[in-house]
Design an enzyme around this catalytic site. Structure first.
Site, PDB file in Angstrom:
ATOM      1  CE  LYS A 186       1.514   1.120  14.421  1.00 23.70           C
ATOM      2  NZ  LYS A 186       1.720   1.898  13.228  1.00 23.70           N
TER       3      LYS A 186
ATOM      4  CD  GLU B  16      -0.874   0.807   3.644  1.00 19.69           C
ATOM      5  OE1 GLU B  16      -1.319   1.938   3.394  1.00 19.69           O
ATOM      6  OE2 GLU B  16      -0.957   0.279   4.760  1.00 19.69           O
TER       7      GLU B  16
HETATM    8  O1  PSU Z   1      -0.206   1.941  11.574  1.00 19.86           O
HETATM    9  C1  PSU Z   1      -0.846   2.310  10.613  1.00 19.86           C
HETATM   10  N1  PSU Z   1      -2.156   1.954  10.496  1.00 19.86           N
HETATM   11  C2  PSU Z   1      -2.910   2.325   9.440  1.00 19.86           C
HETATM   12  C3  PSU Z   1      -2.384   3.118   8.451  1.00 19.86           C
HETATM   13  C4  PSU Z   1      -3.157   3.522   7.227  1.00 19.86           C
HETATM   14  O2  PSU Z   1      -4.455   3.987   7.608  1.00 19.86           O
HETATM   15  C5  PSU Z   1      -5.445   3.276   6.876  1.00 19.86           C
HETATM   16  C6  PSU Z   1      -6.738   3.179   7.669  1.00 19.86           C
HETATM   17  O3  PSU Z   1      -7.292   4.433   7.767  1.00 19.86           O
HETATM   18  P1  PSU Z   1      -8.802   4.622   8.310  1.00 19.86           P
HETATM   19  O4  PSU Z   1      -8.750   4.299   9.769  1.00 19.86           O
HETATM   20  O5  PSU Z   1      -9.151   6.065   8.045  1.00 19.86           O
HETATM   21  O6  PSU Z   1      -9.657   3.674   7.526  1.00 19.86           O
HETATM   22  C7  PSU Z   1      -4.821   1.918   6.610  1.00 19.86           C
HETATM   23  O7  PSU Z   1      -5.458   1.245   5.547  1.00 19.86           O
HETATM   24  C8  PSU Z   1      -3.386   2.303   6.318  1.00 19.86           C
HETATM   25  O8  PSU Z   1      -3.280   2.712   4.977  1.00 19.86           O
HETATM   26  C9  PSU Z   1      -1.025   3.543   8.575  1.00 19.86           C
HETATM   27  O9  PSU Z   1      -0.500   4.285   7.737  1.00 19.86           O
HETATM   28  N2  PSU Z   1      -0.307   3.107   9.676  1.00 19.86           N
END
Ligand code: PSU
Length: 288
Positions: A185, A50
């Site tokens: 996380k 990604e």
């Molecule tokens: O530790 C991390 N968790 C998640 C992300 C990023 O955040 C996105 C999820 O965002 P949201 O909670 O807005 O769906 C994940 O798909 C990933 O691309 C990140 O960069 N680092």
């Protein structure tokens, strides 16, 4: 007469490109790097990566260094890395060194692109860094069954009130890609995230960990054969000696949560703030 190996290559190519062939809307809209195209055509292993983690997950230049290291690890293990991002409105599967650098320096000026944002970014010829959900969509569309990332999105803390649930989880419920990640996380609500994955019918396995199921089963194969149509989440914990102290991280999370706003900006905000509050310890664990 065609040899059997030529036939098997042709069949591989057909399998990989079938989603494009059967849907003229997407044919020609996705651009492959020569390396990834070659690999898919010859049936070599390709691993999707990604790009939100590059633009929004880490500051420059650690983001670029980490992205290059991850690609290198994939290559060393005999597969071809396919970092996915949308550049000038074109979904790219596999980035050149210049494109990777461009994305890393754009940072948060690139649009964080989840599934719902894809059409907006493509139509406006914008630069989009794909989250887990959008990366899974493109990987599945072009026939890449495996995707590796750091952390996936999940149910945010107090998600039962805010309904802030990452589209990564619904994507896992409907897109047949195996996602290998270091888990979820702790800025998020991990038990609720697992509950939600269960609701979505996603098989979650832990690799060499007893926090998640204590054994590793080859479930992705069964998922494919049964045509269940959903993804599989394989959680690989980071090495114990390299993980940041739990209580230090937790108190930083509590402080950051008080300052946070919900929405797609919440994850990048929390990650950056927790990193500030832990003096860089949380970023160091993410890079490992
Ligand atoms: O530790 C991390 N968790 C998640 C992300 C990023 O955040 C996105 C999820 O965002 P949201 O909670 O807005 O769906 C994940 O798909 C990933 O691309 C990140 O960069 N680092």
């Amino acid at each position: 007469m065609a040899s059997s190996s030529a036939l098997s290559r042709l069949s591989n190519l057909h399998n990989h490109l079938r989603p494009l062939d059967s849907n003229n809307q997407i044919e020609g809209l996705v651009k492959f790097s020569p390396e990834v195209y070659q690999a898919l055509s010859s049936g070599r292993a390709v691993v999707a990566l990604e790009s939100t983690i590059i633009s929004h997950g880490m500051p420059y230049p650690q983001n670029l260094e980490t992205a290059k290291q991850v690609e290198e690890i994939v290559r060393k293990n005999g597969a071809v890395p396919a970092t996915i991002a949308i550049l000038d409105g074109v979904p790219c599967v596999g980035l050149s060194a210049e494109q990777l650098e461009r994305l890393a320096t754009l940072g948060t000026r690139a649009q964080k692109t989840a599934r719902r944002d894809i059409a907006y970014v493509v139509a406006g010829r914008r630069n989009g860094a794909t989250t887990v959900s959008a990366t899974m969509f493109f990987a599945s569309t072009v026939g890449i069954p495996v995707f590796v990332t750091g952390g996936i999105g999940g149910v945010h803390r107090h998600g039962e009130e805010t309904m802030d649930v990452s589209s990564d989880l619904t994507e896992l419920g409907k897109t047949p890609v195996a996602v290998v990640s270091a888990g979820v996380k702790s800025i998020l609500d991990i038990p609720k995230t697992l509950e939600y994955l269960e609701t979505q019918g996603v098989c979650v396995v832990g690799y060499k960990t007893d926090e998640f199921p204590a054994f590793f089963t080859d479930t992705s194969d069964a998922t494919t054969k049964l045509k269940l149509g959903n993804g599989v989440l394989i959680a690989v914990p980071i090495p114990k000696e390299q993980s940041a102290s739990g209580s230090k991280i937790e108190s930083a999370i509590q402080k950051a949560l008080k300052e946070a706003r919900i929405g797609s900006a919440e994850t990048p905000f929390l990650l950056a703030r927790v990193n500030e509050l832990t003096g860089g310890a949380s970023l160091a664990s993410s890079i490992l």
